[in-house]
Design a protein around this motif. Structure first.
Motif, PDB file in Angstrom:
ATOM      1  N   SER A  70       0.858  -1.181   0.000  1.00 46.27           N
ATOM      2  CA  SER A  70       0.000   0.000   0.000  1.00 46.27           C
ATOM      3  C   SER A  70       0.892   1.228   0.000  1.00 46.27           C
ATOM      4  O   SER A  70       2.120   1.119   0.076  1.00 46.27           O
ATOM      5  CB  SER A  70      -0.929  -0.008   1.224  1.00 46.27           C
ATOM      6  OG  SER A  70      -0.173  -0.025   2.417  1.00 46.27           O
ATOM      7  N   SER A  87       0.996   5.790   0.927  1.00 49.42           N
ATOM      8  CA  SER A  87       0.383   6.960   1.543  1.00 49.42           C
ATOM      9  C   SER A  87       0.759   8.183   0.726  1.00 49.42           C
ATOM     10  O   SER A  87       1.946   8.460   0.530  1.00 49.42           O
ATOM     11  CB  SER A  87       0.854   7.116   2.989  1.00 49.42           C
ATOM     12  OG  SER A  87       0.285   8.273   3.585  1.00 49.42           O
ATOM     13  N   ASP A  98      -1.267   8.290  12.869  1.00 50.89           N
ATOM     14  CA  ASP A  98      -2.310   8.452  11.852  1.00 50.89           C
ATOM     15  C   ASP A  98      -2.245   9.814  11.185  1.00 50.89           C
ATOM     16  O   ASP A  98      -2.668   9.977  10.032  1.00 50.89           O
ATOM     17  CB  ASP A  98      -3.691   8.251  12.487  1.00 50.89           C
ATOM     18  CG  ASP A  98      -3.914   6.822  12.959  1.00 50.89           C
ATOM     19  OD1 ASP A  98      -3.219   5.927  12.446  1.00 50.89           O
ATOM     20  OD2 ASP A  98      -4.777   6.609  13.833  1.00 50.89           O
ATOM     21  N   SER A  99      -1.694  10.788  11.899  1.00 53.77           N
ATOM     22  CA  SER A  99      -1.588  12.125  11.325  1.00 53.77           C
ATOM     23  C   SER A  99      -0.479  12.220  10.283  1.00 53.77           C
ATOM     24  O   SER A  99      -0.443  13.170   9.496  1.00 53.77           O
ATOM     25  CB  SER A  99      -1.339  13.152  12.443  1.00 53.77           C
ATOM     26  OG  SER A  99      -0.148  12.817  13.168  1.00 53.77           O
ATOM     27  N   ASP A 100       0.436  11.235  10.265  1.00 56.79           N
ATOM     28  CA  ASP A 100       1.554  11.261   9.321  1.00 56.79           C
ATOM     29  C   ASP A 100       1.242  10.537   8.017  1.00 56.79           C
ATOM     30  O   ASP A 100       1.709  10.944   6.949  1.00 56.79           O
ATOM     31  CB  ASP A 100       2.796  10.632   9.956  1.00 56.79           C
ATOM     32  CG  ASP A 100       3.419  11.526  11.016  1.00 56.79           C
ATOM     33  OD1 ASP A 100       3.243  12.750  10.930  1.00 56.79           O
ATOM     34  OD2 ASP A 100       4.088  10.993  11.924  1.00 56.79           O
ATOM     35  N   VAL A 101       0.491   9.441   8.116  1.00 54.98           N
ATOM     36  CA  VAL A 101       0.243   8.621   6.926  1.00 54.98           C
ATOM     37  C   VAL A 101      -1.222   8.208   6.860  1.00 54.98           C
ATOM     38  O   VAL A 101      -1.898   8.080   7.881  1.00 54.98           O
ATOM     39  CB  VAL A 101       1.129   7.355   6.926  1.00 54.98           C
ATOM     40  CG1 VAL A 101       2.599   7.705   6.783  1.00 54.98           C
ATOM     41  CG2 VAL A 101       0.900   6.536   8.188  1.00 54.98           C
ATOM     42  N   THR A 102      -1.690   7.998   5.638  1.00 56.23           N
ATOM     43  CA  THR A 102      -3.022   7.455   5.383  1.00 56.23           C
ATOM     44  C   THR A 102      -2.858   6.347   4.353  1.00 56.23           C
ATOM     45  O   THR A 102      -2.729   6.608   3.152  1.00 56.23           O
ATOM     46  CB  THR A 102      -3.985   8.530   4.850  1.00 56.23           C
ATOM     47  OG1 THR A 102      -4.063   9.610   5.789  1.00 56.23           O
ATOM     48  CG2 THR A 102      -5.381   7.938   4.654  1.00 56.23           C
ATOM     49  N   TRP A 103      -2.796   5.102   4.834  1.00 58.29           N
ATOM     50  CA  TRP A 103      -2.514   3.980   3.939  1.00 58.29           C
ATOM     51  C   TRP A 103      -3.683   3.742   2.988  1.00 58.29           C
ATOM     52  O   TRP A 103      -4.847   3.775   3.369  1.00 58.29           O
ATOM     53  CB  TRP A 103      -2.224   2.713   4.737  1.00 58.29           C
ATOM     54  CG  TRP A 103      -1.009   2.838   5.615  1.00 58.29           C
ATOM     55  CD1 TRP A 103      -0.956   2.787   6.968  1.00 58.29           C
ATOM     56  CD2 TRP A 103       0.338   3.036   5.179  1.00 58.29           C
ATOM     57  NE1 TRP A 103       0.325   2.948   7.427  1.00 58.29           N
ATOM     58  CE2 TRP A 103       1.150   3.099   6.350  1.00 58.29           C
ATOM     59  CE3 TRP A 103       0.948   3.176   3.933  1.00 58.29           C
ATOM     60  CZ2 TRP A 103       2.528   3.291   6.297  1.00 58.29           C
ATOM     61  CZ3 TRP A 103       2.324   3.371   3.881  1.00 58.29           C
ATOM     62  CH2 TRP A 103       3.092   3.416   5.054  1.00 58.29           C
ATOM     63  N   GLN A 104      -3.354   3.484   1.733  1.00 56.16           N
ATOM     64  CA  GLN A 104      -4.366   3.235   0.708  1.00 56.16           C
ATOM     65  C   GLN A 104      -3.782   2.319  -0.363  1.00 56.16           C
ATOM     66  O   GLN A 104      -2.563   2.161  -0.468  1.00 56.16           O
ATOM     67  CB  GLN A 104      -4.833   4.554   0.086  1.00 56.16           C
ATOM     68  CG  GLN A 104      -3.698   5.431  -0.417  1.00 56.16           C
ATOM     69  CD  GLN A 104      -4.139   6.811  -0.790  1.00 56.16           C
ATOM     70  OE1 GLN A 104      -5.010   6.959  -1.637  1.00 56.16           O
ATOM     71  NE2 GLN A 104      -3.551   7.833  -0.177  1.00 56.16           N
TER      72      GLN A 104
END
Length: 310
Positions: free
Chosen positions: A19, A21, A177-183
């Motif tokens: 994934s 970010s 969570d404020s550093d990365v948003t996995w997708q």
């Protein structure tokens, strides 16, 4: 994207993107933004060389907490490190497949903690293998972390565990969570990239499974003409000790194969206890030698432009 030269040639073929970010902050660092207490290393090994896993676990339990790990790492004088205090949160050894048994049972050692020192995991595993073989008591880990006395405030010399391509991996690093948003770009269809990734990993697994079966056939065929060497380890189950082994009526001098992981071992006729071995220079001495040697060359041309690599 990480620069290609950050990876060793053996690791390049093993890098798989699960994934991503995007976007991320321009000052985001994969290293320094990692949560301080969430680095997870895995080391896989078998008991084919004769290892008492219960003794290894007893030694590993002593690693948990904050300790000075200078005797359980490799000194990198170029970094001029003087603080070797690190915190291990978890040190657990478990079988990979509970139903497997015999000499080919595979175990995994899970080490979770804060930032690890250079080759710290490999040195820890080397000591655990020595303990599992019965050559040292589990208390050796506590002794190596005892650097209060001046006479013990130096590095002990021993060979670290093998990790060429296998069997060590950095399994997980946690980020806020404020550093990365996995997708992912998987659309959920059979022809999506997620399906392609699964088929790719499944194909790799199947190929290596066939390799394992073939190697097992070759090993079985070889035993028809070549007998396996005597199994002395683990001493906790076979009976002898490093002191009594030479007095056994074997007809020849016994050769010990001390496990180093990944099917490798160090052959030796005698075992020298860790605390009796030659010690390397004190950290301060090694750092100073680097500063007046190679370090002086670097300081003369400081500082080069930042290339963005940590």
């Amino acid at each position: 994207m990480l620069p290609r030269k950050l990876f060793s040639p053996s690791s390049m073929q093993q890098v798989t993107q699960m994934s991503f970010s995007f976007p991320i902050s321009p000052d985001f660092s994969a290293r320094f933004n990692c949560k301080h207490r969430d680095r997870h290393h895995k080391y896989f090994f078998t008991t084919s060389h004769g290892l008492d896993v219960s003794l290894m676990q007893s030694a590993a339990n002593r690693l948990v907490g904050g300790h000075d790990f200078r005797n359980l790492c490799k000194l990198d004088s170029g970094k001029q490190i003087t603080n070797f205090h690190r915190c291990v949160i978890r040190a657990q050894i478990n079988p990979v497949s509970p139903e497997s048994d015999g000499d080919n049972r595979v175990y995994v050692s899970d080490l979770v903690g804060s930032t690890f020192l250079y080759h710290q995991v490999r040195h820890i595993m080397a000591v655990l293998f020595i303990v599992g073989a019965g050559l040292e008591q589990p208390s050796i880990t506590s002794a190596l972390m005892n650097v209060i006395h001046v006479e013990s405030n130096s590095l002990h010399e021993y060979q670290m565990a093998d990790a060429h391509a296998l069997p060590l991996m950095l399994w997980d690093c946690a980020y806020a969570d404020s550093d990365v948003t996995w997708q992912t770009d998987d659309d959920g269809t059979e022809s999506g990239t997620g399906s392609d990734l699964y088929h790719q990993l499944h194909s790799i697994h199947q190929r290596y499974l066939i390799h394992t079966i073939l190697d097992e056939h070759f090993l079985t065929a070889a035993t028809q003409y070549h007998s396996p060497p005597p199994q002395y380890f683990p001493f906790s189950q076979t009976g002898p000790t490093p002191h009594t082994l030479s007095r056994l009526n074997l007809g020849r001098e016994p050769v010990l194969g001390v496990p180093l992981g990944a099917g490798t071992y160090k052959r030796s006729a005698k075992y020298m206890p860790l605390l009796e071995r030659k010690r390397l220079d004190h950290v301060d001495v090694a750092n100073e030698r680097w500063r007046i040697g190679r370090g002086s060359k670097y300081s003369a041309k400081q500082k080069t432009p930042d290339d963005g690599i940590e």
